[in-house]
Design an enzyme around this catalytic site. Structure first.
Site, PDB file in Angstrom:
ATOM      1  N   GLY A  29      81.237  35.382  13.260  1.00 43.72           N
ATOM      2  CA  GLY A  29      81.196  34.146  14.373  1.00 43.72           C
ATOM      3  C   GLY A  29      80.339  32.991  13.866  1.00 43.72           C
ATOM      4  O   GLY A  29      79.511  33.187  13.183  1.00 43.72           O
ATOM      5  N   TYR A  51      88.472  39.666  16.410  1.00 46.93           N
ATOM      6  CA  TYR A  51      89.656  38.997  15.708  1.00 46.93           C
ATOM      7  C   TYR A  51      90.074  39.837  14.585  1.00 46.93           C
ATOM      8  O   TYR A  51      89.376  40.538  13.930  1.00 46.93           O
ATOM      9  CB  TYR A  51      89.301  37.585  15.616  1.00 46.93           C
ATOM     10  CG  TYR A  51      88.285  37.347  14.355  1.00 46.93           C
ATOM     11  CD1 TYR A  51      86.793  37.328  14.825  1.00 46.93           C
ATOM     12  CD2 TYR A  51      88.663  37.158  13.202  1.00 46.93           C
ATOM     13  CE1 TYR A  51      86.015  37.227  13.773  1.00 46.93           C
ATOM     14  CE2 TYR A  51      87.752  36.752  11.956  1.00 46.93           C
ATOM     15  CZ  TYR A  51      86.325  36.841  12.604  1.00 46.93           C
ATOM     16  OH  TYR A  51      85.529  36.464  11.278  1.00 46.93           O
ATOM     17  N   TYR A  98      92.903  36.570  18.332  1.00 42.99           N
ATOM     18  CA  TYR A  98      91.904  36.635  18.979  1.00 42.99           C
ATOM     19  C   TYR A  98      91.742  37.627  20.048  1.00 42.99           C
ATOM     20  O   TYR A  98      92.786  37.216  20.860  1.00 42.99           O
ATOM     21  CB  TYR A  98      91.095  35.435  19.178  1.00 42.99           C
ATOM     22  CG  TYR A  98      90.462  34.635  18.046  1.00 42.99           C
ATOM     23  CD1 TYR A  98      89.143  34.615  17.607  1.00 42.99           C
ATOM     24  CD2 TYR A  98      91.325  33.845  17.296  1.00 42.99           C
ATOM     25  CE1 TYR A  98      88.726  33.971  16.412  1.00 42.99           C
ATOM     26  CE2 TYR A  98      90.928  32.957  16.319  1.00 42.99           C
ATOM     27  CZ  TYR A  98      89.704  33.248  15.841  1.00 42.99           C
ATOM     28  OH  TYR A  98      89.169  32.355  15.014  1.00 42.99           O
ATOM     29  N   TRP A  99      90.900  38.334  20.218  1.00 41.60           N
ATOM     30  CA  TRP A  99      90.856  39.117  21.714  1.00 41.60           C
ATOM     31  C   TRP A  99      89.136  38.759  22.155  1.00 41.60           C
ATOM     32  O   TRP A  99      88.364  39.751  21.838  1.00 41.60           O
ATOM     33  CB  TRP A  99      91.024  40.628  21.568  1.00 41.60           C
ATOM     34  CG  TRP A  99      92.480  41.191  21.175  1.00 41.60           C
ATOM     35  CD1 TRP A  99      93.310  41.340  22.079  1.00 41.60           C
ATOM     36  CD2 TRP A  99      92.955  40.949  19.997  1.00 41.60           C
ATOM     37  NE1 TRP A  99      94.455  41.870  21.343  1.00 41.60           N
ATOM     38  CE2 TRP A  99      94.475  41.335  19.974  1.00 41.60           C
ATOM     39  CE3 TRP A  99      92.524  40.682  18.671  1.00 41.60           C
ATOM     40  CZ2 TRP A  99      95.230  41.605  19.050  1.00 41.60           C
ATOM     41  CZ3 TRP A  99      93.436  41.105  17.642  1.00 41.60           C
ATOM     42  CH2 TRP A  99      94.657  41.336  17.842  1.00 41.60           C
ATOM     43  N   ARG A 100      89.227  37.816  22.888  1.00 37.55           N
ATOM     44  CA  ARG A 100      87.823  37.538  23.158  1.00 37.55           C
ATOM     45  C   ARG A 100      87.795  36.965  24.764  1.00 37.55           C
ATOM     46  O   ARG A 100      86.602  36.449  25.253  1.00 37.55           O
ATOM     47  CB  ARG A 100      87.189  36.263  22.297  1.00 37.55           C
ATOM     48  CG  ARG A 100      87.797  35.062  22.423  1.00 37.55           C
ATOM     49  CD  ARG A 100      87.630  33.992  21.408  1.00 37.55           C
ATOM     50  NE  ARG A 100      86.221  34.099  20.817  1.00 37.55           N
ATOM     51  CZ  ARG A 100      85.731  33.003  20.031  1.00 37.55           C
ATOM     52  NH1 ARG A 100      86.619  32.168  19.517  1.00 37.55           N
ATOM     53  NH2 ARG A 100      84.460  32.996  19.684  1.00 37.55           N
ATOM     54  N   ASN A 106      81.779  21.849  16.152  1.00 34.85           N
ATOM     55  CA  ASN A 106      82.711  22.860  15.981  1.00 34.85           C
ATOM     56  C   ASN A 106      83.800  22.607  17.096  1.00 34.85           C
ATOM     57  O   ASN A 106      83.993  23.670  17.726  1.00 34.85           O
ATOM     58  CB  ASN A 106      81.912  24.127  15.932  1.00 34.85           C
ATOM     59  CG  ASN A 106      82.260  24.972  14.604  1.00 34.85           C
ATOM     60  OD1 ASN A 106      82.958  24.622  13.712  1.00 34.85           O
ATOM     61  ND2 ASN A 106      81.093  25.753  14.198  1.00 34.85           N
ATOM     62  N   ASP A 162      79.449  26.717   8.614  1.00 28.79           N
ATOM     63  CA  ASP A 162      78.416  27.471   9.044  1.00 28.79           C
ATOM     64  C   ASP A 162      77.344  27.672   7.898  1.00 28.79           C
ATOM     65  O   ASP A 162      75.966  27.626   8.336  1.00 28.79           O
ATOM     66  CB  ASP A 162      78.669  28.889   9.454  1.00 28.79           C
ATOM     67  CG  ASP A 162      79.872  28.689  10.286  1.00 28.79           C
ATOM     68  OD1 ASP A 162      79.990  27.651  11.019  1.00 28.79           O
ATOM     69  OD2 ASP A 162      80.718  29.808  10.545  1.00 28.79           O
TER      70      ASP A 162
HETATM   71  P1  ADP Z   1      83.697  23.074   8.253  1.00 35.78           P
HETATM   72  O1  ADP Z   1      83.622  24.422   7.812  1.00 35.78           O
HETATM   73  O2  ADP Z   1      82.703  23.007   9.483  1.00 35.78           O
HETATM   74  O3  ADP Z   1      84.860  22.726   8.911  1.00 35.78           O
HETATM   75  P2  ADP Z   1      83.788  21.411   6.168  1.00 35.78           P
HETATM   76  O4  ADP Z   1      85.052  21.967   5.738  1.00 35.78           O
HETATM   77  O5  ADP Z   1      83.633  20.118   6.208  1.00 35.78           O
HETATM   78  O6  ADP Z   1      83.023  22.309   7.342  1.00 35.78           O
HETATM   79  O7  ADP Z   1      82.767  22.087   4.981  1.00 35.78           O
HETATM   80  C1  ADP Z   1      81.406  22.012   4.932  1.00 35.78           C
HETATM   81  C2  ADP Z   1      80.744  21.826   3.742  1.00 35.78           C
HETATM   82  O8  ADP Z   1      81.109  22.992   2.784  1.00 35.78           O
HETATM   83  C3  ADP Z   1      81.183  20.485   3.032  1.00 35.78           C
HETATM   84  O9  ADP Z   1      80.202  19.433   3.362  1.00 35.78           O
HETATM   85  C4  ADP Z   1      80.777  20.840   1.453  1.00 35.78           C
HETATM   86  O10 ADP Z   1      79.812  20.857   1.169  1.00 35.78           O
HETATM   87  C5  ADP Z   1      81.421  22.356   1.589  1.00 35.78           C
HETATM   88  N1  ADP Z   1      82.711  22.403   1.181  1.00 35.78           N
HETATM   89  C6  ADP Z   1      83.893  22.894   2.070  1.00 35.78           C
HETATM   90  N2  ADP Z   1      85.090  22.758   1.641  1.00 35.78           N
HETATM   91  C7  ADP Z   1      84.833  22.331   0.132  1.00 35.78           C
HETATM   92  C8  ADP Z   1      85.552  22.141  -1.000  1.00 35.78           C
HETATM   93  N3  ADP Z   1      86.857  22.179  -0.851  1.00 35.78           N
HETATM   94  N4  ADP Z   1      85.113  21.607  -2.294  1.00 35.78           N
HETATM   95  C9  ADP Z   1      83.726  21.567  -2.067  1.00 35.78           C
HETATM   96  N5  ADP Z   1      82.766  21.748  -1.155  1.00 35.78           N
HETATM   97  C10 ADP Z   1      83.396  22.323  -0.014  1.00 35.78           C
END
Ligand code: ADP
Length: 303
Positions: A29, A88, A101-103, A165, A258
């Site tokens: 989560g 989930y 999901y079941w929440r 989020n 996260d």
């Molecule tokens: P969320 O999971 O909240 O959608 P993001 O996808 O923006 O967040 O990713 C959070 C962080 O994880 C990014 O700032 C980066 O540091 C890392 N990250 C996520 N996806 C990639 C990727 N494809 N390549 C490199 N780093 C990544």
């Protein structure tokens, strides 16, 4: 010792194994993932607590055992005799993951029924961490109760950290979502949004627009994540554009944000500057996305 309390919903996760129709049970989560990474990163240097509501059944007991074994403190978690925890299931089809999901009736939805319970959980804490998903699962009145308690915590010296989020499916409508997220950001000192979601639901044209919008709402630190794209760090000293760690082999981006949030908070706590904390956070998230699943012990060992 610093005490960080994460507030939200931990769910049972059923993840598919190689043999069709077989699953491994785990727990995950968004806020729990951050608590788990914080506990792993900080070890005995900080106390990481989780605040939620669970049932009194054996599945809820197993969840608390799991949290305890991850060194996450469970003292203030509420128990509801008539309810149980949410669940989930991950389905894999042609390499693509989808989630069911079941929440809807989960005990966690009752976590903010009483302001006194929240105040007790936050008593003596230094940091309170919550997310837009925490807000989304609450009835409107309880959402206000939680925000009032966080406001009070913040006005008495606590630091409030928020990841918006955005999950429109969990909200009645998008106007309710954006209004609640905006209110939550107004109670927060640190906001850690992801640009892709913010662009879709708040219409931010660039990550800098996201950073400015949350700064204007009062946050003193905003870190805008953007998948593999540039990260914006906005503090009282202005904005910086920082490159995330490059990842060649992305396997699963579950919990990227996260784990990033945990890496950032843990690094700030250990005295690194926000710039260095972003770098540390991006390195952790980069390791997390090269493994399957939300909770990746290997990502910690490598640090
Ligand atoms: P969320 O999971 O909240 O959608 P993001 O996808 O923006 O967040 O990713 C959070 C962080 O994880 C990014 O700032 C980066 O540091 C890392 N990250 C996520 N996806 C990639 C990727 N494809 N390549 C490199 N780093 C990544």
């Amino acid at each position: 010792m610093t005490r960080i309390v994460c507030i939200g919903e931990c769910m049972v996760e059923m993840a598919p194994l190689d043999t069709v129709g077989t699953y491994r049970m785990g727990f995950a989560g968004d806020t729990l993932n951050t608590a788990w990474y914080l506990a792993k990163l900080l070890g005995d240097r900080a106390q990481i607590g989780y605040f939620t509501a669970v049932g009194t059944d054996s599945l809820s007991d197993q969840m608390l055992d799991f949290l305890g074994s991850a060194k996450i403190e469970t003292t203030f978690i509420l128990r509801r005799a008539e309810q149980t925890v949410g669940l989930y299931m991950i389905q894999l089809q042609d390499g693509e993951r989808s989630f069911s999901y079941w929440r809807g009736q989960s005990a966690a939805r009752t976590l903010a029924q009483s302001g006194k319970d929240i105040a007790k959980a936050l008593d003596g804490a230094d940091i309170a961490y919550f997310s837009g998903i925490t807000l989304a699962i609450l009835p409107e009145q309880d959402r206000d109760t939680l925000l009032e308690q966080l406001q009070d915590f913040g006005s008495h010296g606590g630091q409030v950290v928020f990841d918006p989020n955005l999950r429109p499916k969990l909200w009645h409508d998008t106007a309710t979502m954006t209004s609640a997220i905006t209110k939550a950001a107004q109670c927060s000192h640190v906001v850690l949004p992801s640009h892709e979601d913010e662009a879709t639901w708040f219409g931010d044209a660039t990550p800098m627009d996201t950073a400015k919008r949350y700064t204007d709402l009062g946050a003193s630190i905003v870190v805008v994540k953007n998948g593999p794209g540039e990260i914006i760090l906005h503090t009282e000293r202005g904005a910086q554009h920082l490159a995330p760690t490059h990842v060649v082999n992305v396997v699963d981006t579950t919990a990227a944000g996260d784990s990033f949030n945990a890496g950032f908070l843990a690094a700030c706590y250990t005295g690194l500057s926000p710039e260095h904390a972003v770098d540390t956070a991006a390195q952790l998230a980069a390791r997390v996305v090269t493994h399957r699943g939300a909770l990746v012990p290997e990502a910690i060992k490598a640090s």
